[in-house]
Design an enzyme around this catalytic site. Structure first.
Site, PDB file in Angstrom:
ATOM      1  CB  CYS A  35      -0.998  -0.050   1.156  1.00  0.00           C
ATOM      2  SG  CYS A  35      -2.377   1.102   0.937  1.00  0.00           S
ATOM      3  CG  HIS A  44      -3.577  -3.256   3.423  1.00  0.00           C
ATOM      4  ND1 HIS A  44      -2.557  -2.782   4.223  1.00  0.00           N
ATOM      5  CD2 HIS A  44      -4.124  -2.182   2.818  1.00  0.00           C
ATOM      6  CE1 HIS A  44      -2.489  -1.467   4.112  1.00  0.00           C
ATOM      7  NE2 HIS A  44      -3.431  -1.065   3.263  1.00  0.00           N
ATOM      8  CD  GLU A  83      -1.181  -5.725   5.797  1.00  0.00           C
ATOM      9  OE1 GLU A  83      -0.867  -6.107   4.638  1.00  0.00           O
ATOM     10  OE2 GLU A  83      -1.749  -4.636   6.010  1.00  0.00           O
TER      11      GLU A  83
END
Ligand SMILES: *[C@@H]1O[C@H](CO)[C@@H](O)[C@H](O)[C@H]1NC(C)=O
Ligand SMILES: *[C@@H]1O[C@H](CO)[C@@H](O)[C@H](O)[C@H]1NC(C)=O
Ligand SMILES: *[C@@H]1O[C@H](CO)[C@@H](O)[C@H](O)[C@H]1NC(C)=O
Ligand SMILES: *[C@@H]1O[C@H](CO)[C@@H](O)[C@H](O)[C@H]1NC(C)=O
Length: 332
Positions: A139, A251, A253
């Site tokens: 990002c 993202h 994660e």
């Protein structure tokens, strides 16, 4: 320590085979104890409001740490606000760097962007010198890589956009020839292509025109796009054509490790499975780096285990757990 032991072992096997009359083994020596740096960023006003008594100046969302750990690596936090010597010394001991997402501006002196610039330049130097040193930008970290490659001028080489959705990836025709996706299992590609599993949370995008405007199309290979909430097509995954540098606008994660209900993050089984691929891939890249700390004791001094994540989700933060640091860059 363990790295050198493994290295010795591999070399002695190669020697044994060689001495035994077999062909010389040309196996790439891999590092199965990778340690990856995750860059901190400026403390936000929001988080400062949650801990007004504390003097925290920077933080790392624990989701990045967990994502790296679940792919089989350990994490060292990289502090902001340090001089180049700090980054240079640290990068020689670790096997790659993750530039996390977040919400900081690139114009703050001695902040995330300045630290990122040191890391980016040092990583290029090391790779140019024949070393293998991977960098992964997520990002904001991905945007920073492109902006650094563009010379960091004003206006910044990114556009305003709006994307807060779970999205599929539109792969380019030859994405399977890229480093990132050449070995990806077919079922993971199917999920990424057909299901709304990549989590987006960004008000800036990198579009083709950003790469063209700075002659970056030969250096950076786009492998997929997504559409923002108003239909603007932005670059979702990218990789450098010469360096082991990778960027994703979404993202990976968050699927497994961020839980703020109102955000609507996709936690489906397929979402978890497909997004886990990205850190698995990156940690595997980092296994090609043989950088090492002097000793296990030195590893321990730098490791993230010296810090305790706080349960910030309960305070309303978008991050469920966060590591805080203070004052800026106090740890080595
Ligand atoms: C924060 O810094 C101030 C000023 O240096 C100090 O008085 C205070 O004790 C610090 N707070 C904590 C929690 O360490
Ligand atoms: C950094 O950029 C933001 C957004 O453009 C702006 O609001 C802020 O004043 C700038 N800060 C500095 C220190 O220049
Ligand atoms: C891009 O390349 C063209 C042609 O080689 C050149 O004229 C132009 O100045 C370059 N632009 C940038 C931003 O480097
Ligand atoms: C999450 O992804 C699944 C497919 O894996 C999809 O069926 C579902 O609609 C998605 N949920 C959200 C909240 O986007």
């Amino acid at each position: 320590m363990a790295i050198s032991l493994e290295l010795v072992l591999v070399l002695s096997i190669a020697c044994f085979l060689h001495c035994g009359g077999a062909a010389v083994v040309q196996d790439v020596v891999t590092n199965d104890r990778p340690i990856i740096g995750v860059l901190a960023q400026e403390q936000s006003y929001y988080l400062h409001g949650k801990y007004p008594e504390e003097n925290y100046t920077s933080y790392i969302a624990a989701s990045y740490v967990k994502d790296v750990e679940s792919a089989g690596a350990r994490v060292v936090p990289i502090m902001i606000g340090k001089d180049r010597g700090y980054y240079k010394d640290l990068l020689k001991k670790i096997n790659g760097v993750v530039l996390p997402g977040g919400a900081t501006y690139f114009n703050q002196s001695n902040g995330y962007a300045d630290a990122g610039q040191h890391i980016y330049e040092l990583a290029m130097e090391m790779n140019d010198a024949g070393d293998y040193f991977p960098v992964f930008g997520t990002c904001l970290g991905f945007e920073l890589l492109v902006i650094l490659a563009s010379g960091r001028g004003e206006p910044e080489n990114r556009i305003r956009c709006y994307s807060y959705s779970n999205l599929p990836l539109h792969f380019t025709d030859d994405f399977r020839k890229s480093k990132m996706f050449s070995d990806t299992p077919e079922d993971v590609i199917d999920i990424l292509k057909n299901e709304e599993v990549t989590i987006n949370a960004h008000q800036f995008c990198i579009v083709d025109e950003n790469l063209r405007a700075f002659n970056l199309t030969n250096d950076w290979r786009v492998t997929s796009y997504s559409d923002d909430d108003y239909g603007v097509e932005f670059i979702a995954t990218v990789e450098h054509t010469r360096y082991p540098f990778y960027g994703v606008q979404f993202h990976p994660e968050k699927n497994a490790f961020e839980w703020k209900l109102s955000k609507g993050y996709n936690h489906s089984r397929n979402a978890i499975k497909a997004n886990k691929y990205f850190m698995d891939f990156f940690v595997n890249e980092c296994r090609r780096s043989l950088h090492a700390f002097k000793s296990a004791a030195e590893e321990n001094e730098y490791a993230i285990y010296n810090f305790e994540a706080k349960f910030t989700g309960v305070l309303g933060s978008q991050h469920h757990e966060i590591y805080f640091f203070e004052p800026r860059g106090v740890s080595n």
